[in-house]
Design a protein around this motif. Sequence first.
Motif, mmCIF file in Angstrom:
data_model
loop_
_atom_site.group_PDB
_atom_site.id
_atom_site.type_symbol
_atom_site.label_atom_id
_atom_site.label_comp_id
_atom_site.label_asym_id
_atom_site.label_seq_id
_atom_site.Cartn_x
_atom_site.Cartn_y
_atom_site.Cartn_z
ATOM 1 N N ASP A 7 1.232 -1.137 0.439
ATOM 2 C CA ASP A 7 0.254 -0.320 0.021
ATOM 3 C C ASP A 7 0.548 0.987 -0.361
ATOM 4 O OD1 ASP A 7 -1.761 2.226 0.536
ATOM 5 O OD2 ASP A 7 -2.994 0.567 1.711
ATOM 6 N N THR A 21 -3.385 6.077 -4.930
ATOM 7 C CA THR A 21 -4.418 6.982 -4.847
ATOM 8 C C THR A 21 -4.743 8.234 -4.924
ATOM 9 O OG1 THR A 21 -6.345 7.353 -2.765
ATOM 10 C CG2 THR A 21 -4.133 7.282 -1.802
ATOM 11 N N LYS A 26 -4.569 11.444 -0.545
ATOM 12 C CA LYS A 26 -3.445 11.733 -0.715
ATOM 13 C C LYS A 26 -2.410 13.748 -0.919
ATOM 14 C CE LYS A 26 -5.380 9.519 2.656
ATOM 15 N NZ LYS A 26 -5.089 8.051 3.279
HETATM 16 C C1 LIG Z 1 -5.435 7.221 3.216
HETATM 17 C C2 LIG Z 1 -4.712 5.342 3.042
HETATM 18 C C3 LIG Z 1 -5.397 4.966 2.572
HETATM 19 C C4 LIG Z 1 -6.077 5.923 0.945
HETATM 20 O O1 LIG Z 1 -7.104 5.591 1.418
HETATM 21 P P1 LIG Z 1 -8.219 5.127 0.033
HETATM 22 O O2 LIG Z 1 -9.612 4.585 0.256
HETATM 23 O O3 LIG Z 1 -7.685 5.789 -1.301
HETATM 24 O O4 LIG Z 1 -9.212 6.558 0.656
HETATM 25 C C5 LIG Z 1 -4.695 3.426 1.665
HETATM 26 N N1 LIG Z 1 -4.219 3.018 2.878
HETATM 27 C C6 LIG Z 1 -3.270 3.962 3.896
HETATM 28 C C7 LIG Z 1 -2.244 3.400 4.142
HETATM 29 C C8 LIG Z 1 -4.158 4.978 4.456
HETATM 30 O O5 LIG Z 1 -3.979 5.505 5.253
#
Ligand SMILES: *Cc1c(COP(=O)(O)O)cnc(C)c1O
Length: 363
Positions: free
Chosen positions: A188, A215, A218
Amino acid sequence: MDICAIARPEIVAMKAYESARNTAAADGILLNANEAPFPLVDEPDWQRLELNRYPSPRPAELVSRLAGIYGVSKSNVLITRGSDEGIDLLTRVFCRAGQDSIVECPPCFAMYRIAASIQGAKLVSVPRQAEQGYSIDISELERVLDSCPDVKLVFLTTPNNPTGDLVDRPDLERVLKACENKALLVLDEAYIEFCSAKSACELIGKWPQLVVLRTLSKAWAAAGLRCGTVIADPVVIDLLQRVIAPYPLPAMVIDAALRATSHQSDVRKRQLVASVEKYRNELLTFIGQFDWVKEVWAGESNFVLMRVSAATELTRWCAQQGIRIRDFSSQPLLEGCVRLTIGSSDEMSKLKSALAAFGDANE
Ligand SMILES: *Cc1c(COP(=O)(O)O)cnc(C)c1O
């Protein structure tokens, strides 16, 4: 490595739903999807985006855009409603309820565990080594992969939320080797844009067991769009596509995601990343003066984790000033810890005032 051999047999055997838009072209006179011939709302966006029509199941321009940004082929890409949906799809496609397991390395993002619970998959926890900067216990991961044949997914996060540390290449490759013919390693990379390390997307062609999650939520500053990307071997993408909803992305989101990832947004993203680093460093210097701050994990993301002498009181204090910070103190290995997101210049000034006042009030 035969990916179908580790996926759920019912998913491997099933045929994907054939929607009107993925079995026929979307031009000409469209009388194959029981849609209305025109929208009832007179606004230009409704006409431009043809909101009376089902959206494209695999929006070509956005797929190319994201494949280009992540440096992979279009066949390696599945766009999902946030990474959350990617995590959910992977768990549903690879884990049989009551039989298969996922591995997580806590403290980590909670969604891996939640997706496992929803699917009825078992959870194997390989805790991070708190005494060594929360580093991952790679030997233990190798041992688990070696001894538990029901492990199908290993979730790793780089930089990790909330501890901020990175998975380095040699460790990643050790776990990839241990996953061979057994499991997928899901890396991730939600915060990768904030750090200096390279994305593992470049390894996708080399390791079929590697899945990378990216994603727009962020560094691309578009969490409201719910737009994530699973990057994986085309066989994995094909299996996930059988399970995702037939028209996952609303037309307005597809349109907005193209704007969110335009050249101009890319320039602004770089500015955002630079300002986050600057404000993070300023915050680190600032909190260094308080003796109630016991330990700090600076990380390379848009947040800082710190251990304080009174985490719950600090969280409550900040809330009284209208500032929400995240209290992790009730979680294993995170006693006394709070996580602070790096915000705007103005937000950081207000946070610093609140922290200074907390220090004065607790002297
Ligand atoms: C914020 C975050 C995400 C993002 O999730 P979305 O569903 O794409 O908004 C994914 N993995 C981690 C570890 C995060 O902190």
